[in-house]
Scaffold this motif. Sequence first.
Motif, PDB file in Angstrom:
ATOM      1  N   ASP A   1       0.827  -1.210   0.000  1.00 25.08           N
ATOM      2  CA  ASP A   1       0.000   0.000   0.000  1.00 25.08           C
ATOM      3  C   ASP A   1       0.862   1.261   0.000  1.00 25.08           C
ATOM      4  O   ASP A   1       1.995   1.245   0.497  1.00 25.08           O
ATOM      5  N   ASP A   2       0.321   2.338  -0.533  1.00 27.87           N
ATOM      6  CA  ASP A   2       0.963   3.662  -0.507  1.00 27.87           C
ATOM      7  C   ASP A   2       2.392   3.616  -1.016  1.00 27.87           C
ATOM      8  O   ASP A   2       3.280   4.291  -0.461  1.00 27.87           O
TER       9      ASP A   2
ATOM     10  N   GLU B   1      -3.747   4.677  -6.966  1.00 25.24           N
ATOM     11  CA  GLU B   1      -4.671   5.218  -5.970  1.00 25.24           C
ATOM     12  C   GLU B   1      -5.004   6.662  -6.314  1.00 25.24           C
ATOM     13  O   GLU B   1      -4.197   7.366  -6.920  1.00 25.24           O
TER      14      GLU B   1
HETATM   15 MG    MG Z   1      -3.247   3.512   0.071  1.00 23.30          MG
END
Ligand code: MG
Length: 271
Positions: A167-168, A223
């Motif tokens: 993630d991220d 995202e």
């Molecule tokens: Mg994220």
Amino acid sequence: AMRARKNDRLAMESELRRALEREEITILYQPIIRLEDRAIAGFEALARWDHPRMGRVSPGEFINIAEEIGLITDLGLFLRDRTARQLSLWQKMMRARNPIFASVNISSRQLLRHDLIHDIRTVLSRHAVARGTLKLEVTESLVMENPEHAAQMLQRIRELGAGLSLDDFGTGYSSLSYLQRFPFDTIKIDQSFVRTTQRGTRPVILKSIVSMAHDLGMDVVAEGAETDSDAIELYHLGCEFAQGFAFGEPMDAASAERLLLDEHLDDANQP
Ligand code: MG
Ligand code: C2E
Ligand code: MG
């Protein structure tokens, strides 16, 4: 003011302990779209706390507190169990060739605990979902805190049949050599790389991240896709998937289900 803040915090802690029993914690689902045909590929499960007096508390606030007061194990188990149950229902309902996936966020303290493995085994045995379609989202900074241990935990989670998303990506200080050793199937590129800059261009680095991910055999989710032109450009850059307000904000399970059914009906009506 400091004392007031401290009291607020203490009140919040004791309220949070009761939030689970009072069913104040809910899950919203945000669609993740396959850019090739704009179909729903899956959802990210995002926690919300609706307190009767304080109103809606963001996960950014209460996840931290849950970690500090030792509530994260119960809370995490609840979120994974609910999401897996929902996913299982949706997969039965759709019976699609490509079963949809659902990803759940794992917070920093959790990955370092051994009961996570046990929890995931329990959740996967309780709810029938296609292999790899219940995915765990782990942030980069979390993995890099203790790369050796993280690598082992991630490997075991993968063997149990869960999927793994990083993630991220791009916000932490990841070591690219470790990236090769972690068994992620998906990289989620952080919003900050997906946004256009003030000059209206997208960071050049985006293109390199996409091709690196592909060379490592991972899928890419962008995202924070907020406009249709974001989506078009991301597709041309080679991203398989995108998530963001362009395709829907986090929504309750009923709305997510309606979206799935509408899409299904459209498909059935195609000649
Ligand atoms: Mg994220
Ligand atoms: P995340 O996993 O990176 O989740 C994506 C966040 O970006 C979500 O915020 C989502 O609502 C927001 N977002 C999605 N599309 C867009 C967009 O197009 N533009 C903009 N500006 N924002 C967008 P949210 O729901 O407030 O969650 C924030 C963070 O809280 C998450 O970041 C995740 O790290 C954490 N979190 C949320 N739910 C959970 C949970 O159940 N467990 C744990 N451990 N952490 C959670
Ligand atoms: Mg996430």
